[in-house]
Design a protein around this motif. Structure first.
Motif, PDB file in Angstrom:
ATOM      1  N   GLN A 154       0.822  -1.206   0.000  1.00 14.44           N
ATOM      2  CA  GLN A 154       0.000   0.000   0.000  1.00 14.44           C
ATOM      3  C   GLN A 154       0.857   1.256   0.000  1.00 14.44           C
ATOM      4  O   GLN A 154       0.531   2.245  -0.653  1.00 14.44           O
ATOM      5  CB  GLN A 154      -0.928   0.005   1.219  1.00 14.44           C
ATOM      6  N   LEU A 155       1.964   1.193   0.745  1.00 14.58           N
ATOM      7  CA  LEU A 155       2.861   2.342   0.796  1.00 14.58           C
ATOM      8  C   LEU A 155       3.432   2.639  -0.587  1.00 14.58           C
ATOM      9  O   LEU A 155       3.486   3.796  -1.020  1.00 14.58           O
ATOM     10  CB  LEU A 155       3.994   2.078   1.791  1.00 14.58           C
ATOM     11  N   CYS A 156       3.841   1.584  -1.302  1.00  8.30           N
ATOM     12  CA  CYS A 156       4.385   1.772  -2.649  1.00  8.30           C
ATOM     13  C   CYS A 156       3.329   2.334  -3.587  1.00  8.30           C
ATOM     14  O   CYS A 156       3.607   3.238  -4.381  1.00  8.30           O
ATOM     15  CB  CYS A 156       4.909   0.443  -3.196  1.00  8.30           C
ATOM     16  N   ASP A 157       2.104   1.798  -3.517  1.00 10.09           N
ATOM     17  CA  ASP A 157       1.026   2.289  -4.378  1.00 10.09           C
ATOM     18  C   ASP A 157       0.750   3.760  -4.118  1.00 10.09           C
ATOM     19  O   ASP A 157       0.557   4.552  -5.048  1.00 10.09           O
ATOM     20  CB  ASP A 157      -0.257   1.478  -4.157  1.00 10.09           C
ATOM     21  N   THR A 158       0.729   4.146  -2.836  1.00  8.54           N
ATOM     22  CA  THR A 158       0.469   5.538  -2.488  1.00  8.54           C
ATOM     23  C   THR A 158       1.587   6.440  -3.003  1.00  8.54           C
ATOM     24  O   THR A 158       1.338   7.504  -3.571  1.00  8.54           O
ATOM     25  CB  THR A 158       0.331   5.695  -0.968  1.00  8.54           C
ATOM     26  N   ALA A 159       2.836   6.008  -2.825  1.00  4.24           N
ATOM     27  CA  ALA A 159       3.976   6.806  -3.286  1.00  4.24           C
ATOM     28  C   ALA A 159       3.951   6.968  -4.796  1.00  4.24           C
ATOM     29  O   ALA A 159       4.175   8.063  -5.327  1.00  4.24           O
ATOM     30  CB  ALA A 159       5.281   6.149  -2.839  1.00  4.24           C
ATOM     31  N   ALA A 160       3.662   5.876  -5.519  1.00  7.04           N
ATOM     32  CA  ALA A 160       3.633   5.944  -6.982  1.00  7.04           C
ATOM     33  C   ALA A 160       2.500   6.831  -7.469  1.00  7.04           C
ATOM     34  O   ALA A 160       2.633   7.522  -8.483  1.00  7.04           O
ATOM     35  CB  ALA A 160       3.489   4.540  -7.563  1.00  7.04           C
ATOM     36  N   ARG A 161       1.371   6.811  -6.742  1.00  6.87           N
ATOM     37  CA  ARG A 161       0.244   7.654  -7.134  1.00  6.87           C
ATOM     38  C   ARG A 161       0.617   9.137  -6.989  1.00  6.87           C
ATOM     39  O   ARG A 161       0.209   9.968  -7.786  1.00  6.87           O
ATOM     40  CB  ARG A 161      -0.974   7.329  -6.279  1.00  6.87           C
ATOM     41  N   TRP A 162       1.392   9.455  -5.962  1.00  4.27           N
ATOM     42  CA  TRP A 162       1.854  10.828  -5.785  1.00  4.27           C
ATOM     43  C   TRP A 162       2.900  11.184  -6.844  1.00  4.27           C
ATOM     44  O   TRP A 162       3.042  12.321  -7.223  1.00  4.27           O
ATOM     45  CB  TRP A 162       2.467  11.007  -4.398  1.00  4.27           C
ATOM     46  N   GLY A 163       3.645  10.194  -7.302  1.00  3.78           N
ATOM     47  CA  GLY A 163       4.740  10.430  -8.230  1.00  3.78           C
ATOM     48  C   GLY A 163       6.069  10.420  -7.500  1.00  3.78           C
ATOM     49  O   GLY A 163       6.378  11.331  -6.737  1.00  3.78           O
ATOM     50  N   VAL A 164       6.861   9.359  -7.703  1.00  2.00           N
ATOM     51  CA  VAL A 164       8.168   9.231  -7.062  1.00  2.00           C
ATOM     52  C   VAL A 164       9.220   9.796  -8.010  1.00  2.00           C
ATOM     53  O   VAL A 164       9.347   9.342  -9.147  1.00  2.00           O
ATOM     54  CB  VAL A 164       8.473   7.755  -6.745  1.00  2.00           C
ATOM     55  N   LYS A 165       9.968  10.785  -7.549  1.00  2.34           N
ATOM     56  CA  LYS A 165      10.950  11.440  -8.414  1.00  2.34           C
ATOM     57  C   LYS A 165      12.219  11.751  -7.623  1.00  2.34           C
ATOM     58  O   LYS A 165      12.161  12.025  -6.428  1.00  2.34           O
ATOM     59  CB  LYS A 165      10.394  12.742  -8.996  1.00  2.34           C
ATOM     60  N   ALA A 166      13.351  11.693  -8.322  1.00  2.00           N
ATOM     61  CA  ALA A 166      14.627  12.116  -7.742  1.00  2.00           C
ATOM     62  C   ALA A 166      15.511  12.633  -8.862  1.00  2.00           C
ATOM     63  O   ALA A 166      15.445  12.154  -9.996  1.00  2.00           O
ATOM     64  CB  ALA A 166      15.306  10.955  -7.015  1.00  2.00           C
ATOM     65  N   ASP A 167      16.317  13.617  -8.554  1.00  3.16           N
ATOM     66  CA  ASP A 167      17.213  14.226  -9.541  1.00  3.16           C
ATOM     67  C   ASP A 167      18.597  14.322  -8.925  1.00  3.16           C
ATOM     68  O   ASP A 167      18.789  15.024  -7.932  1.00  3.16           O
ATOM     69  CB  ASP A 167      16.694  15.610  -9.940  1.00  3.16           C
ATOM     70  N   LEU A 168      19.546  13.611  -9.507  1.00  5.26           N
ATOM     71  CA  LEU A 168      20.920  13.639  -9.015  1.00  5.26           C
ATOM     72  C   LEU A 168      21.783  14.396 -10.017  1.00  5.26           C
ATOM     73  O   LEU A 168      22.013  13.929 -11.130  1.00  5.26           O
ATOM     74  CB  LEU A 168      21.454  12.215  -8.838  1.00  5.26           C
ATOM     75  N   ARG A 169      22.206  15.588  -9.646  1.00  3.99           N
ATOM     76  CA  ARG A 169      23.084  16.378 -10.501  1.00  3.99           C
ATOM     77  C   ARG A 169      24.517  15.931 -10.257  1.00  3.99           C
ATOM     78  O   ARG A 169      25.126  16.260  -9.238  1.00  3.99           O
ATOM     79  CB  ARG A 169      22.906  17.872 -10.177  1.00  3.99           C
ATOM     80  N   VAL A 170      25.058  15.173 -11.167  1.00  2.49           N
ATOM     81  CA  VAL A 170      26.401  14.620 -11.005  1.00  2.49           C
ATOM     82  C   VAL A 170      27.461  15.664 -11.327  1.00  2.49           C
ATOM     83  O   VAL A 170      28.530  15.703 -10.722  1.00  2.49           O
ATOM     84  CB  VAL A 170      26.572  13.381 -11.904  1.00  2.49           C
ATOM     85  N   LEU A 171      27.150  16.530 -12.296  1.00  5.77           N
ATOM     86  CA  LEU A 171      28.157  17.472 -12.761  1.00  5.77           C
ATOM     87  C   LEU A 171      27.506  18.809 -13.076  1.00  5.77           C
ATOM     88  O   LEU A 171      26.473  18.862 -13.741  1.00  5.77           O
ATOM     89  CB  LEU A 171      28.839  16.915 -14.016  1.00  5.77           C
ATOM     90  N   SER A 172      28.101  19.876 -12.579  1.00  4.19           N
ATOM     91  CA  SER A 172      27.679  21.221 -12.960  1.00  4.19           C
ATOM     92  C   SER A 172      28.926  22.090 -12.967  1.00  4.19           C
ATOM     93  O   SER A 172      29.438  22.478 -11.923  1.00  4.19           O
ATOM     94  CB  SER A 172      26.637  21.774 -11.974  1.00  4.19           C
ATOM     95  N   VAL A 173      29.437  22.360 -14.156  1.00  4.98           N
ATOM     96  CA  VAL A 173      30.719  23.054 -14.294  1.00  4.98           C
ATOM     97  C   VAL A 173      30.515  24.349 -15.067  1.00  4.98           C
ATOM     98  O   VAL A 173      29.919  24.347 -16.147  1.00  4.98           O
ATOM     99  CB  VAL A 173      31.744  22.168 -15.028  1.00  4.98           C
ATOM    100  N   SER A 174      30.979  25.449 -14.510  1.00 10.15           N
ATOM    101  CA  SER A 174      31.023  26.717 -15.227  1.00 10.15           C
ATOM    102  C   SER A 174      32.468  26.954 -15.644  1.00 10.15           C
ATOM    103  O   SER A 174      33.322  27.275 -14.817  1.00 10.15           O
ATOM    104  CB  SER A 174      30.522  27.857 -14.330  1.00 10.15           C
ATOM    105  N   LEU A 175      32.769  26.737 -16.933  1.00  9.79           N
ATOM    106  CA  LEU A 175      34.150  26.842 -17.398  1.00  9.79           C
ATOM    107  C   LEU A 175      34.619  28.292 -17.361  1.00  9.79           C
ATOM    108  O   LEU A 175      35.721  28.593 -16.950  1.00  9.79           O
ATOM    109  CB  LEU A 175      34.263  26.273 -18.809  1.00  9.79           C
ATOM    110  N   PHE A 176      33.777  29.175 -17.831  1.00 11.36           N
ATOM    111  CA  PHE A 176      33.972  30.604 -17.668  1.00 11.36           C
ATOM    112  C   PHE A 176      32.631  31.256 -17.935  1.00 11.36           C
ATOM    113  O   PHE A 176      31.642  30.583 -18.213  1.00 11.36           O
ATOM    114  CB  PHE A 176      35.089  31.169 -18.569  1.00 11.36           C
ATOM    115  N   ASP A 177      32.579  32.581 -17.817  1.00 10.37           N
ATOM    116  CA  ASP A 177      31.302  33.284 -17.901  1.00 10.37           C
ATOM    117  C   ASP A 177      30.588  32.952 -19.211  1.00 10.37           C
ATOM    118  O   ASP A 177      31.115  33.189 -20.294  1.00 10.37           O
ATOM    119  CB  ASP A 177      31.545  34.793 -17.819  1.00 10.37           C
ATOM    120  N   GLY A 178      29.382  32.382 -19.106  1.00 11.95           N
ATOM    121  CA  GLY A 178      28.572  32.117 -20.288  1.00 11.95           C
ATOM    122  C   GLY A 178      28.711  30.737 -20.858  1.00 11.95           C
ATOM    123  O   GLY A 178      27.985  30.378 -21.789  1.00 11.95           O
ATOM    124  N   LEU A 179      29.624  29.911 -20.368  1.00 17.34           N
ATOM    125  CA  LEU A 179      29.804  28.558 -20.890  1.00 17.34           C
ATOM    126  C   LEU A 179      29.737  27.561 -19.736  1.00 17.34           C
ATOM    127  O   LEU A 179      30.504  27.656 -18.782  1.00 17.34           O
ATOM    128  CB  LEU A 179      31.145  28.418 -21.608  1.00 17.34           C
TER     129      LEU A 179
END
Length: 663
Positions: A33-58
């Motif tokens: 029931q817990l899984c069904d409830t969670a899936a109905r709400w929408g289970v989501k996760a976002d793992l940002r592995v890399l975020s690099v600013s090489l220089f301004d604008g890139l």
């Protein structure tokens, strides 16, 4: 300066408690029931592995998205694993910068590559806890496909390049009550190139392979409010950024866009048991992945040249297809579709609220000129005029969520220069999804249906088939469709504008219409609620517009295309959108009605509820399904493959359950 950010998933625990202690009803006791409830709400996760600013604008970003949602097919849950990288280069120049406002122009380029794996599960827990698909499941060759993908697994590889010129006016609002919100107004011009490869694993060592190239051009304007402050909740920088992303504190966004798409697509079913086909797949996939989004975006590349270049990558597969056709033998390669579409569209979007309470709406009108190539390389040409209205209401993330799609389509056959169109089908359809469906929503659906079909047909629907097993039904899908043959319009009775208006007002008095009345008009006017002409008094302006257009629709002196197009013009009339189909069906001769129209209703829930009803003999021509196939790509990438994947998975799961019972 380089910045490296590794974002962590932010778990959120919501504890709800009331003095009556209903917590046992809110938090399920067992794992399923817990899984069904969670899936109905929408289970989501976002793992940002890399975020690099090489220089301004890139900048360079990469990451992984995980999500589980109820599938289009009730009883299934879809697990997504998505990996992405994007490179973004941008520059902007402030033209008039003041203390609290800024006007700037900018140029940006963004290249995105992503891989998305989609799997179907018969239970929510299996979908949530399954190990992610990754490198081993990439369908880079036939051996990997057959070894690592299961029947019903789908993989989509996308390359996308955007070039945007934009102008923005940003102003910090002075009102203390709304600080720190910024007013954002701007416009843009965009050119885009997209290339997709979609692979769906089928039974018997077969796959479905689809390659899609889309070149787009769009101009638009937008206005909105956005959060301009620094959020401090727990005084840990990257966690506060995570909370800001989850909450999505941009309370208002409005946009108006006008553009065109040029699409080319091929769709095959390949039998990988055959060695020649397996080798052709390997070769074609290697060729197809080479910087296709750059080719598509290149303005020096004509549309015809672009199509020829994409087809050159598929020569090994096309050669096998042609050889089997000429030898009249069992096809090792089946070509489900080959064709192109030129689409002009106008799209309006409205987004209000934050993640806790959100209202979204979209209207999209498009004229599509579509060419289909058959197995003998003969070409057929069609026009599709399509209107789509979408809405989504959400409360407390996805605890309460309602989605509605209403669509009106007119289909014509035509010649190679898209002139002299001949009407084929007129189709009105609605799809509604509620993750918590109560008796009040069922009554709302009944009202909608009563305004869509003749009353005597509505009374034939046996709603006793739908039984609530509690106060709510979970993950309910309601789909209904009205198909009208062209003769239903072309043979309609000839009526004057006054006659049409009188008949329409009389029709409104037979259905529920008072929810369509604007409240501001009720406040301004001293209406007599008991008067027989109340509908005419309150909805007179809308009915006047309807009667003017329907006069053209019902006139045999007008061209058939002009009559159908006049009907499509009524898409912007809110009264006709809700009641127009029902009114038109009342004009059909009763003795011909079941030949001139058909109606199909399907309702289902994950609780096991089912309701089906069908009336009439008017059918959709094969033309219509082909054109919707194209339209689904432009509106919702890969929807047709998702539905096929779910059908396959339903069959596989059914076979597994039967096998377990026999053991």
């Amino acid at each position: 300066m380089k910045k490296l950010l590794i974002a962590n998933a932010l778990p959120m625990l919501v504890v709800m408690q009331a003095h009556s202690n209903p917590i046992d009803r809110i938090i399920p006791k067992d794992r399923e029931q817990l899984c069904d409830t969670a899936a109905r709400w929408g289970v989501k996760a976002d793992l940002r592995v890399l975020s690099v600013s090489l220089f301004d604008g890139l900048g360079l970003k990469g990451g992984y998205n995980y999500s589980v949602d109820p599938s289009y097919t009730n009883g299934l849950f879809t697990r997504f694993d998505r990996y992405y990288t994007n490179v973004n280069a941008s520059t902007s120049e402030s033209i008039n910068e003041a203390a609290q406002s800024d006007f700037s122009v900018g140029l940006s380029a963004k290249h995105t590559f992503e891989v998305e794996f989609a799997r179907q599960f018969g239970d929510a827990c299996g979908a949530i806890t399954a190990m992610p698909y990754a490198w081993d499941q990439l369908p880079l060759n036939s051996e990997r496909v057959l070894k690592n993908l299961k029947e019903g697994d789908m993989v989509t590889m996308k390359a996308h390049l955007n070039l945007v010129v934009s102008g923005n006016f940003l102003r910090s609002l002075r009102w203390e009550a709304v600080k720190p919100l910024d007013l954002d107004i701007g416009g843009h011009y965009l050119v885009s190139g997209k290339f997709q490869i979609q692979v769906l694993r089928l039974a018997d060592e077969k796959i479905r392979l689809k390659l899609i190239g889309i070149r787009s051009e769009e101009k638009g304007v937008h206005a909105g409010l956005r959060y301009g402050g620094v959020l401090t909740v727990i005084k840990v920088g990257y966690l506060d950024q995570g909370i800001l992303k989850v909450m999505n504190l941009n309370p208002l966004q409005i946009s108006f866009n006008d553009g065109n798409n040029d699409l080319f697509m091929v769709d095959y079913v390949l039998d990988l048991k055959d060695k020649d086909v397996a080798q052709a797949y390997n070769s074609s996939l290697r060729n197809a992945g080479k910087a296709q989004s750059l080719k598509i975006l290149n303005p020096a590349n004509s549309v015809e040249n672009l199509r020829e270049q994409l087809l050159m990558d598929l020569v090994p597969i096309e050669n096998i297809f042609s050889a089997d056709q000429q030898a009249n033998r069992l096809a090792r390669v089946q070509r489900a579709f080959k064709g192109s579409a030129l689409s002009d569209y106008k799209r309006n979007n409205f987004d209000f609220g934050i993640r806790l309470l959100r209202l979204k709406a979209e209207r999209n009108y498009s004229v599509n000129r579509i060419t289909s190539v058959d197995r003998d390389e003969a070409r057929s040409h069609y026009l599709l005029n399509s209107y789509l209205q979408k809405s989504e209401n959400g409360f407390f993330f996805s605890w309460l969520k309602v989605q509605k799609d209403a669509q009106m389509n007119a289909v014509f056959t035509t010649n190679e220069i898209f002139e002299k169109p001949v009407p084929e089908n007129l189709v009105m359809s609605v799809e509604r999804k509620d993750n918590r469906f109560r008796p009040a929503e069922l009554e709302e659906v009944k009202i909608q249906l009563a305004r869509t079909i003749p009353q005597d047909v509505f009374r034939q629907i046996d709603f006793s088939q739908w039984q609530f097993r509690g106060r709510v039904a979970n993950n309910v899908a309601v789909r209904y469709q009205v198909v009208m043959a062209p003769d239903a319009i072309l043979e309609a009775p000839v009526l004057s504008q006054e006659e049409i208006k009188a008949k329409y007002i009389s029709y409104l008095e037979t259905v529920e219409y008072k929810d369509l009345i604007r409240r501001d008009s009720l406040a301004r006017e001293n209406y007599d609620y008991t008067a027989e002409t109340f509908a005419g008094q309150t909805l007179g302006r809308e009915v006047d517009q309807i009667s003017r257009k329907l006069k053209i629709v019902f006139s045999p002196k007008e061209k058939a295309t002009d009559r159908i197009n006049a009907l499509m013009d009524l898409r912007s009339n809110r009264v006709f959108r809700v009641t127009g189909t029902g009114f038109l069906t009342t004009l059909l001769p009763v003795e011909k009605r079941d030949r001139l129209m058909s109606f199909k209703l399907e309702m289902e829930s994950t609780d096991g509820n089912r309701l089906k009803f069908q009336y009439g003999q008017a059918t959709l021509t094969p033309i219509y399904s082909r054109l919707m196939y194209i339209q689904s790509i432009l509106n919702n990438d890969g929807l047709d493959l998702r539905l096929e994947a779910e059908t396959l998975s339903t069959q596989v799961l059914g076979q597994q359950k039967s096998s377990q019972k026999s053991q």
